[in-house]
Write an enzyme that holds these catalytic residues in place. Structure first.
Site, PDB file in Angstrom:
ATOM      1  N   GLU B  60       3.764  -5.988 -11.462  1.00  0.00           N
ATOM      2  CA  GLU B  60       3.403  -7.369 -11.122  1.00  0.00           C
ATOM      3  C   GLU B  60       3.104  -8.234 -12.344  1.00  0.00           C
ATOM      4  O   GLU B  60       3.362  -9.428 -12.340  1.00  0.00           O
ATOM      5  CB  GLU B  60       2.218  -7.390 -10.153  1.00  0.00           C
ATOM      6  CG  GLU B  60       2.609  -7.197  -8.692  1.00  0.00           C
ATOM      7  CD  GLU B  60       2.981  -5.777  -8.330  1.00  0.00           C
ATOM      8  OE1 GLU B  60       2.641  -4.861  -9.113  1.00  0.00           O
ATOM      9  OE2 GLU B  60       3.619  -5.558  -7.291  1.00  0.00           O
ATOM     10  N   HIS B 129      -3.493  -3.719   2.464  1.00  0.00           N
ATOM     11  CA  HIS B 129      -2.200  -4.395   2.602  1.00  0.00           C
ATOM     12  C   HIS B 129      -2.219  -5.511   3.643  1.00  0.00           C
ATOM     13  O   HIS B 129      -1.176  -5.974   4.068  1.00  0.00           O
ATOM     14  CB  HIS B 129      -1.116  -3.386   3.008  1.00  0.00           C
ATOM     15  CG  HIS B 129      -0.615  -2.570   1.876  1.00  0.00           C
ATOM     16  ND1 HIS B 129      -1.423  -1.763   1.124  1.00  0.00           N
ATOM     17  CD2 HIS B 129       0.632  -2.426   1.355  1.00  0.00           C
ATOM     18  CE1 HIS B 129      -0.699  -1.151   0.204  1.00  0.00           C
ATOM     19  NE2 HIS B 129       0.547  -1.544   0.317  1.00  0.00           N
TER      20      HIS B 129
END
Lengths: 320, 324
Positions: B60, B129
């Site tokens: 990321e 998540h």
């Protein structure tokens, strides 16, 4: 290298030294605030490195950035003004010591989160690759930055995507007060590139001509092969990590020993021995640099503070 | 007007902007060969090729840091975070770099950058998540945070985001890709930083956005059957926040409920309620109620997860409460 250019490099190194010595005084007087990290002792690194670049090559570095800014061609006036937080600084007094940049000189900062600018450097190269040019991004960082995740993500994508980045690790032996050996699994930092199949080498950063030659070779490689390269430049900072460093982590004898390898002294000796310049000519350059810094301080002190309405300027580009 | 899904709306916006401006490219995990983890970029790789649809490593920092760098040197990248939850791995770039680089260097750098990210609960993905952490990102001046709730807004706002010279975090909801709605044909944009009244009513103002809009519109229909007419104001953009339609509506109804999917504490609702009290205190007829997620990490079990998430019934009850 031509004689004039060598003398110019000498001038740049002395100018950095004088600018920072004066900066330290102004800091002690409370005229410069925040964190300030001096480059004294490391001048040969960025001077040799940046002399080897093409003007179209981008430079990005960490917070120890005054020298890099000067080498990129940013006037001492603007650097001093930024240190004093004045509106005539290149970042209009909003960045300070750690955030020097001038895109017209291809100097892209001055970034103060350790390792944080490495993926951004990859991003410059992604942009240049996308544009189809052969610009190189020269990304400088300390050896301390090679232990953080950013470094590995940035090197991995650079090699995987064939990005033109010259990674330059300035190994000055300490990440703040922690030695390389105490922080890094391997102390020969350039070998970390091996994990990414990336070409790498190491050079003595106290000798500006050695740095220049190594940088030239590395830049040629990056440009021709469209591949990144990790160049480790070993050096030493003569001053503390920042202005507020009690230096409990190292002995004065160690500092003194390194000071014998003062990069300015070494280069001066070389220039005289090779008869590139006389001692008198170099003395004149010393005096000239001194005067330039006196003028830069005058310029900075006489410059206006940012206007109060500047507080709300440059938050969003769309509304400017 | 044709009715399309939010997925199609986002996909169309990306394609139209890529066709319009060669500087626009997409980078992210599985955006290319796979076609996007949520199928938003399905077919893009074949149409535009690897140079414009860049499959990245699962890294990321390299994605968002890289997109920032590419934007600084003049490209217009659209970076995709597979989910906003993975954005925490790149938090330094989203909140500490992108929003500051323009300001901190006196306007020298511009960052025409879009970060698309999927968020939201309700899909039994477990606590790490399933989050709706929008408020965290909306805290930082210098970042624009957009989160649409209709196909029209999704398309128009994403096109504006791509044309913007500022970093924009574009938050989508994982359970809303199939939501259908009318979308104008041809090239149109919707300005960032403008709230919108999505349903008119005179009794109570509901302030919401994204998933909260879907729930609130259903609640408004239910309430209408009981003779309660709710006005629904959709924020659409969390920063810069446009309070004007909210205040205007509140001055009319004097009662409000704020609905968001994120946690209540320190949330979007907290901000909206404070602003109403600050800007329209004399118009307050009842305490304003926040409907939001229960203060727990979202559990996997379907029943427990739904119990933690705000529901239409919660909104209906809150509206009735402020009318008491």
């Amino acid at each position: 290298m031509k004689k004039e250019q060598q003398i110019d490099l000498y001038h740049q190194m002395v100018l950095i030294r004088r600018l920072e010595e004066r900066g330290a005084e102004l800091y002690q007087q409370g005229k410069i605030g925040g964190f300030m990290h001096l480059y004294i002792g490391q001048e040969a690194v960025s001077t040799g490195l940046i002399a080897a670049r093409e003007p179209r090559d981008r430079v990005i570095t960490a917070y120890r950035d005054h020298g890099v800014a000067l080498n990129c061609g940013i006037p001492a006036n603007e650097i001093m003004a930024e240190l004093l937080g004045k509106s005539t600084g290149m970042s209009k007094g909003k960045g300070g010591s750690m955030h020097m940049a001038d895109t017209s000189k291809n100097m892209w900062g001055g970034h103060a989160i350790v390792g944080g600018h490495l993926p951004i450097a990859s991003g410059f190269a992604i942009g240049d690759q996308y544009a189809g040019n052969d610009n190189i991004t020269i990304c400088m960082f300390g050896e301390g930055a090679t232990n953080i995740g950013y470094f590995h993500e940035a090197l991995n994508i650079a090699k995987t995507w064939g990005l033109r980045v010259l990674w330059v690790c300035e190994n000055n032996q300490y990440g703040m007060g922690t030695t390389v050996e105490r922080a890094s699994a391997i102390s020969e930092i350039h070998l970390k590139a091996e994990a990414y199949g990336m070409k790498n080498s190491r050079v003595d950063g106290m000798d500006v001509m050695k740095v220049y030659d190594a940088a030239k070779e590395a830049l040629d490689y990056v440009r021709k092969n469209s591949q990144p390269y990790l160049l480790e430049i070993t050096t030493y900072r003569f001053r503390g990590h920042s202005m507020g460093d009690p230096e409990r982590y190292r002995k004065q004898e160690e500092v003194k020993k390194w000071e014998e390898s003062d990069p300015i002294g070494i280069f001066r000796k070389q220039l005289i021995e090779k008869k590139t310049a006389t001692a008198k000519a170099l003395d004149e350059i010393d005096t000239q640099a001194e005067e330039e810094i006196v003028k830069a301080v005058e310029f900075a002190e006489a410059s206006p503070e940012p206007a109060m309405e500047d507080l709300f300027k440059n938050i969003y580009a769309d509304t400017e | 007007m044709p009715k399309i899904t939010i997925r199609e709306a986002i996909s169309q916006a990306l394609m139209e902007e890529m066709d319009r401006d060669p500087k626009v490219f997409i980078m992210g995990e599985e955006v290319g060969v796979w076609g996007g983890a949520y199928a938003v970029t399905k077919g893009f790789y074949d149409k535009y090729g690897a140079a414009r649809i860049k499959d990245t490593p699962i890294a990321e920092n390299a994605i968002i840091g890289g997109a920032i760098g590419a934007a600084m040197v003049g490209q217009r990248p659209v970076a995709e975070l597979m989910t906003i939850n993975f954005g925490f791995s790149a938090m330094d770039y989203i909140v500490n770099q992108a929003p500051k680089l323009h300001y901190m260097f006196g306007g020298q750098f511009t960052l025409p950058l879009v970060i698309r990210a999927v968020g939201g609960g309700g899909r039994q993905l477990g606590a790490t998540h399933s989050q709706t952490p929008d408020a965290i990102f909306a805290h930082f001046p210098g970042l624009k945070v957009v989160s649409p709730g209709t196909p029209e807004d999704a398309k128009g706002l994403l096109k504006s985001a791509i044309r913007s010279n500022d970093p924009v975090l574009f938050l989508e909801h994982a359970t809303m890709y199939q939501v259908r709605g009318e979308v104008p044909e041809g090239d149109f944009t919707i300005p960032i930083g403008k709230s919108k009244v999505q349903r008119e009513g005179k009794d109570v103002t509901i302030v919401t956005y994204c998933k909260g809009l879907e729930l609130s519109m259903k609640a408004a229909e239910d309430l209408s059957k009981e003779g309660i007419e709710v006005e629904v104001v959709d924020l659409r953009t969390l920063r810069p926040l446009d309070m004007e339609p909210v205040i205007e509506s509140f001055k009319k109804t004097n009662r409000a409920v704020v609905v968001e999917e994120g946690w209540k504490s320190y949330g979007v609702g907290s901000e909206i309620v404070s602003r109403i009290y600050e800007e329209a205190f004399d118009y307050v007829d009842a305490p304003i109620i926040r409907v939001a997620q229960k203060e727990v990490p979202l559990p996997y079990n379907r029943t427990l997860e739904q119990a933690a998430l705000p529901q239409v019934a919660d909104i209906v009850a809150a509206v009735k409460e402020v009318l008491k």
